[in-house]
Design a protein around this motif. Structure first.
Motif, PDB file in Angstrom:
ATOM      1  N   HIS A 112      34.802  46.651  33.269  1.00 49.83           N
ATOM      2  CA  HIS A 112      35.493  45.739  34.190  1.00 49.83           C
ATOM      3  C   HIS A 112      34.724  45.611  35.497  1.00 49.83           C
ATOM      4  CE1 HIS A 112      38.550  44.849  37.382  1.00 49.83           C
ATOM      5  NE2 HIS A 112      38.780  43.855  36.536  1.00 49.83           N
ATOM      6  N   HIS A 113      34.205  46.730  35.987  1.00 50.09           N
ATOM      7  CA  HIS A 113      33.407  46.698  37.214  1.00 50.09           C
ATOM      8  C   HIS A 113      32.149  45.856  37.000  1.00 50.09           C
ATOM      9  CE1 HIS A 113      30.547  48.105  40.280  1.00 50.09           C
ATOM     10  NE2 HIS A 113      31.610  48.406  41.005  1.00 50.09           N
ATOM     11  N   THR A 133      31.615  43.355  34.851  1.00 56.45           N
ATOM     12  CA  THR A 133      31.868  41.916  34.732  1.00 56.45           C
ATOM     13  C   THR A 133      32.446  41.314  36.006  1.00 56.45           C
ATOM     14  OG1 THR A 133      34.038  42.384  33.732  1.00 56.45           O
ATOM     15  CG2 THR A 133      32.177  42.009  32.233  1.00 56.45           C
ATOM     16  N   SER A 134      33.346  42.037  36.660  1.00 48.95           N
ATOM     17  CA  SER A 134      34.045  41.454  37.816  1.00 48.95           C
ATOM     18  C   SER A 134      33.283  41.609  39.118  1.00 48.95           C
ATOM     19  CB  SER A 134      35.436  42.078  37.960  1.00 48.95           C
ATOM     20  OG  SER A 134      35.343  43.460  38.250  1.00 48.95           O
ATOM     21  N   ARG A 135      32.388  42.590  39.188  1.00 48.89           N
ATOM     22  CA  ARG A 135      31.657  42.823  40.438  1.00 48.89           C
ATOM     23  C   ARG A 135      30.149  42.623  40.279  1.00 48.89           C
ATOM     24  NH1 ARG A 135      34.772  47.885  43.438  1.00 48.89           N
ATOM     25  NH2 ARG A 135      36.894  47.073  43.127  1.00 48.89           N
ATOM     26  N   ALA A 169      29.528  39.064  38.914  1.00 50.10           N
ATOM     27  CA  ALA A 169      30.054  38.112  39.904  1.00 50.10           C
ATOM     28  C   ALA A 169      29.206  38.054  41.164  1.00 50.10           C
ATOM     29  CB  ALA A 169      31.488  38.490  40.264  1.00 50.10           C
ATOM     30  N   SER A 202      28.246  31.099  33.915  1.00 50.09           N
ATOM     31  CA  SER A 202      29.334  31.508  33.027  1.00 50.09           C
ATOM     32  C   SER A 202      28.787  32.524  32.030  1.00 50.09           C
ATOM     33  CB  SER A 202      29.930  30.310  32.278  1.00 50.09           C
ATOM     34  OG  SER A 202      28.956  29.718  31.441  1.00 50.09           O
TER      35      SER A 202
END
Length: 335
Positions: free
Chosen positions: A285-286, A288-290, A293, A300
């Protein structure tokens, strides 16, 4: 894999970063007895949780095309299709994934071969294979074995094998070199004495030949282990759509992440393909999201979880062999 303890995982990680390390060297790294390392390591390898191989450089016999193929399968046929693909000597890598496709595999085609027969006729002759999408791999920025280092700690950095860049002329290996590589493909930990006896050459010749090939990057020692055996929860394939002018910078930025095992540019729907291996879903999650990002140029991405890897480095991985054999045999197919 649930029965493995921390010491088992550290031994596997040590083999992962240096597959030909002696039991004594691993014992010194971990601060335990050589006897304990030898007993545990041999048990782990016998249980199919590690395989050490010496593999030649991909283009040691000449230039090749590499295609990364995504494939959908008829419901319930994924294991059988993966097993049949793994039998093809031109296919280097096979994994079953989640997402919009069922299987991802890597096909290596010498440049003189007919691509239509390999990518169309062959793929769609496999029982259960349905829609396929083949992307040409243009450039590989990174292939790393460092993702397992956190299991050992930073001291593993000095223990890991040095992997020099291949700079030799293609096709320069002679028959003895090829015989040494063929013998060590099946058992990358074989002693030079046993290799020499098998090939009818001296122990020193076997040693000298292998060390020369390793020093020139003509071959590499590779250890295959399932990430789950180290307690890792996530093996992911990501396809990234990137601004063309920023592809190099994006690839170089992601190549610096330890959890990125492989990153390559492709000619297809996605600009980059990236394999990520991290300890937990929270780490994913870290990432992909951080991490993703925060990288300028990524427009995309899509992803799939690798639920079972069947083949790497042109070799069937041992932890998948029984499942594949069971999937092929009931259908009346050769195991």
């Amino acid at each position: 894999m649930e029965d493995l303890d921390d010491l088992d995982r550290k031994i596997l990680a040590a083999l992962h970063v240096n597959g030909r390390a002696s039991w004594t060297d691993i014992a010194q790294l971990l601060g335990i007895s050589t006897t304990t390392v030898a007993r545990r390591a041999q048990h782990l390898m016998g249980a199919g949780l590690a395989r050490v191989a010496v593999l030649p450089h991909l283009e040691h016999e000449g230039p090749v095309h590499v295609f990364l193929v995504r494939l959908t399968c008829a419901p319930g046929s994924q294991l059988r299709v993966a097993g049949l693909l793994a039998k093809n000597p031109d296919i280097r890598y096979v994994t079953i994934v989640t997402g919009g496709y069922d299987i991802v595999f890597e096909l290596v085609a010498p440049k003189h071969r007919d691509l239509y027969s390999m990518l169309v006729d062959y793929v769609h002759s496999v029982p259960g294979a349905q829609q396929s999408n083949a992307d040409l791999v243009l450039h590989t920025y990174k292939v790393s074995y460092g993702w397992s280092v956190p299991v050992l700690g930073e001291k593993a950095a000095t223990f890991a094998l040095h992997r020099p860049v291949h700079t030799c002329e293609r096709g320069h290996l002679d028959d003895v070199d090829r015989e040494v590589l063929a013998a060590m493909r099946e058992d990358g930990r074989a002693s030079f004495q046993s290799i020499g006896r098998r090939l009818g050459i001296s122990e020193s010749t076997a040693r000298r030949r292998l060390e020369a090939m390793l020093d020139r990057g003509c071959a590499s020692v590779t250890t295959f282990i399932p990430a789950a055996a180290l307690g890792y929860e996530a093996e992911i394939l990501l396809w990234l759509t990137v601004e063309p002018s920023m592809q190099e910078s994006v690839a170089e930025r992601l190549a610096g992440e330890r959890g990125v095992r492989m990153i390559a540019s492709t000619l297809g729907q996605a600009s980059l393909v990236c394999e990520v291996i991290v300890p937990t879903t929270a780490d994913l999650h870290h990432f992909t999201s951080r991490t993703l990002a925060a990288v300028p140029g990524i427009n995309s991405w899509t992803a799939g979880v690798q639920v079972l890897t069947v083949k790497r480095g042109f070799l069937m991985v041992p932890w998948a062999e029984s499942r594949i054999a069971a999937a092929l045999t009931p259908a009346g197919l050769p195991a």
